[in-house]
Structure formats: structure tokens, C-alpha cells
Design a protein around this motif. Structure first.
Motif, short mmCIF file in Angstrom:
data_model
loop_
_atom_site.label_atom_id
_atom_site.label_comp_id
_atom_site.label_asym_id
_atom_site.label_seq_id
_atom_site.Cartn_x
_atom_site.Cartn_y
_atom_site.Cartn_z
N TRP A 40 0.84 -1.21 0.00
CA TRP A 40 0.00 0.00 0.00
C TRP A 40 0.87 1.25 0.00
O TRP A 40 0.57 2.22 -0.71
N ASP A 43 2.30 1.76 -3.44
CA ASP A 43 1.24 2.22 -4.34
C ASP A 43 0.88 3.68 -4.07
O ASP A 43 0.64 4.45 -5.01
N LEU A 44 0.83 4.05 -2.80
CA LEU A 44 0.55 5.45 -2.47
C LEU A 44 1.62 6.38 -3.03
O LEU A 44 1.30 7.44 -3.58
N ASP A 46 3.48 5.83 -5.65
CA ASP A 46 3.26 5.88 -7.11
C ASP A 46 2.13 6.83 -7.46
O ASP A 46 2.25 7.64 -8.39
N MET A 47 1.02 6.73 -6.73
CA MET A 47 -0.13 7.61 -7.00
C MET A 47 0.23 9.07 -6.76
O MET A 47 -0.09 9.95 -7.56
N TYR A 48 0.92 9.33 -5.64
CA TYR A 48 1.25 10.71 -5.32
C TYR A 48 2.25 11.28 -6.31
O TYR A 48 2.15 12.43 -6.71
N GLY A 50 2.55 10.42 -9.48
CA GLY A 50 1.79 10.74 -10.68
C GLY A 50 0.97 12.00 -10.51
O GLY A 50 0.90 12.85 -11.43
N PHE A 51 0.38 12.18 -9.35
CA PHE A 51 -0.41 13.38 -9.09
C PHE A 51 0.46 14.63 -9.13
O PHE A 51 0.08 15.64 -9.71
#
Length: 86
Positions: A40, A43-44, A46-48, A50-51
Motif C-alpha cells: 500500500w 502504491d501510495l 506511485d499515485m502521489y 503521478g499526481f
């Protein structure tokens, strides 16, 4: 110091809080059944990442700092949960 015996209302409030905590625990268990805490966290990130790339292109975001604080709290949450499972 309060020397009064607990009232029925106090007992009901305590039971209500206990039910809420158990419900939260079930949600966390469901979440972690999908992936472990370390996954998790990855993944967080990676998401951040990208954001933040998107937001650089999109321009100024007045809520950017609030989003970072929320993200940081999620990472800390999963780190704490990961420590509990060890």
C-alpha cells in the motif's frame, strides 16, 4: 476524580465506541487482505508521484499542501499498521 458509578448512558456510549472501533478494524482488515501495508505504501507513493507530475503541468493547486498532508498521514497509517503485524 469522578467517584460516580458509570451510568447506563456511559455504558451505551462505550459500547457504541467499541462497535465503531470494531467496524473500523474490519474495514482495515478488508483493505489489508488486498495487499500488505508495504505494498500500500509503495502504491501510495506511485499515485502521489503521478499526481505531482500532473499538478506541475496543470498549474497552481490551492489545496496542494492539504493533499500532501493527507497523503503523508495515509503513509504513516500504513507504516503503523505494518508494525502491528510484525
Amino acid at each position: 476524580m469522578d467517584t460516580q458509578p458509570p451510568s447506563d448512558k456511559d455504558s451505551e456510549d462505550s459500547e457504541s465506541v467499541d462497535r465503531l472501533h470494531r467496524a473500523y478494524g474490519r474495514k482495515v482488515k478488508d483493505l489489508l487482505s488486498q495487499s500488505d501495508a508495504e505494498t500500500w505504501i509503495e502504491d501510495l507513493w506511485d499515485m502521489y508521484t503521478g499526481f505531482t507530475h500532473f499538478s506541475q503541468e496543470a498549474g497552481y493547486d490551492p489545496r496542494g499542501h492539504n493533499r500532501f498532508v493527507s497523503f503523508k498521514q495515509l503513509v504513516f497509517f500504513f507504516q503503523d499498521v505494518g508494525k502491528m503485524k510484525s
